[in-house]
Scaffold this motif. Structure first.
Motif, mmCIF file in Angstrom:
data_model
loop_
_atom_site.group_PDB
_atom_site.id
_atom_site.type_symbol
_atom_site.label_atom_id
_atom_site.label_comp_id
_atom_site.label_asym_id
_atom_site.label_seq_id
_atom_site.Cartn_x
_atom_site.Cartn_y
_atom_site.Cartn_z
ATOM 1 N N LEU A 187 12.724 16.830 -0.085
ATOM 2 C CA LEU A 187 13.319 15.693 -0.168
ATOM 3 C C LEU A 187 13.268 14.657 -1.421
ATOM 4 C CD1 LEU A 187 16.958 15.471 -0.186
ATOM 5 C CD2 LEU A 187 16.611 14.058 1.342
ATOM 6 N N VAL A 188 12.526 14.149 -0.790
ATOM 7 C CA VAL A 188 11.456 13.217 -1.739
ATOM 8 C C VAL A 188 11.299 14.133 -3.031
ATOM 9 C CG1 VAL A 188 9.419 12.153 -1.647
ATOM 10 C CG2 VAL A 188 10.798 12.167 0.093
ATOM 11 N N MET A 189 10.697 15.468 -2.800
ATOM 12 C CA MET A 189 9.968 16.183 -4.070
ATOM 13 C C MET A 189 10.769 15.965 -5.251
ATOM 14 S SD MET A 189 7.721 18.992 -2.725
ATOM 15 C CE MET A 189 7.566 19.818 -3.761
ATOM 16 N N VAL A 190 12.429 15.855 -5.252
ATOM 17 C CA VAL A 190 13.776 15.941 -5.624
ATOM 18 C C VAL A 190 13.892 14.764 -6.289
ATOM 19 C CG1 VAL A 190 16.295 16.597 -5.720
ATOM 20 C CG2 VAL A 190 14.496 18.035 -4.512
ATOM 21 N N VAL A 191 14.007 13.655 -5.201
ATOM 22 C CA VAL A 191 13.681 12.139 -5.324
ATOM 23 C C VAL A 191 13.170 11.824 -6.686
ATOM 24 C CG1 VAL A 191 14.225 10.142 -4.935
ATOM 25 C CG2 VAL A 191 15.330 12.040 -3.532
#
Length: 245
Positions: free
Chosen positions: A179-183
């Protein structure tokens, strides 16, 4: 990010600046961009994202001690841990707004999805771990000089080692890393497979997490060095990368 580390203005940036890491992560990010964006050989599709999430659920479940292939998951097979990982992957990207606003709330939802029906689903049980998640959330709200990949790796390690939930901390942590890679814009379409990057070297994964748990600069450095290699494997496992070979 417990103790003195949590009080720093930019704990992510401090970790990212450890010896050898800036150049290592710049190179790792270049490799990701080369596959996902720079060459522009074709646009990513919803099918690419769905395939990556399925592969990630399979890898995360396997790391949790419930080995299952992506094909088996797609056919409805797998034990409760595997099905929980799949359920979490199916709703993960919808949690982006919650993550940016209230990371701890997003983590509780992730745990609930992973452990649906369990008595402690979505509820942390370790007070010390809850405090660490609170510190992590505070750090995420502050400006940082750290690249997105470093933030993703540290979020992952902090959730695992905090152990706030009674079970499935690893499943939640690996989902949060994605999710952090997306955000942070590293992989906005979520087509790399960071979980597979870890599952490809399970002994190295566990050893690096143990090093991080030592709460030393050397341990953090070891985890981040390992994670850079894992992110490279995550790109190699991507449906996009496979489709371009």
């Amino acid at each position: 990010m417990s103790g003195p580390e949590s009080s720093r203005v930019d704990p992510f940036g401090s970790a990212a600046a450890l010896e050898g890491l800036p150049s290592l992560y710049a190179s790792t990010r270049d490799g990701i961009d080369m596959v996902l964006r720079d060459r522009g050989l074709r646009r990513t599709t919803p099918e690419d994202t769905a395939g990556s999430l399925l592969l990630g659920a399979s890898a995360s479940s396997t790391l949790e001690g419930s080995p299952v292939t992506a094909d088996e998951l797609a056919d409805g097979q797998g034990d409760p841990t595997a099905r929980g990982a799949l359920r979490l992957s199916g709703e993960l990207l919808s949690l982006v707004p919650t993550w940016t606003r209230a990371p701890v709330q997003a983590l509780a939802r992730m745990h609930s999805l992973a452990t649906l029906g369990a008595g402690d689903a979505g509820r942390p049980v370790n007070p010390a771990g809850v405090e660490r998640l609170g510190n992590l959330a505070q750090a995420l709200r502050r400006p940082t000089a750290a690249p997105g990949l470093v933030i993703a790796a540290l979020v992952h390690a902090e959730i695992v080692t905090a152990g706030a939930f009674g079970t499935h901390n690893g499943v939640v942590a690996r989902a949060a890393e994605r999710l952090v890679m997306v955000v942070t814009g590293v992989d906005p379409a979520s087509v790399t497979v960071p979980e597979a990057g870890h599952a490809a070297e399970p002994d190295g994964y566990r050893s690096a997490l143990e090093a991080y748990a030592s709460a030393t600069a050397a341990g953090t450095q070891q985890w981040l060095q390992y994670s850079a290699q894992s992110f490279t494997r995550a790109v190699e496992a991507s449906p996009v990368a496979r489709g371009r070979r």
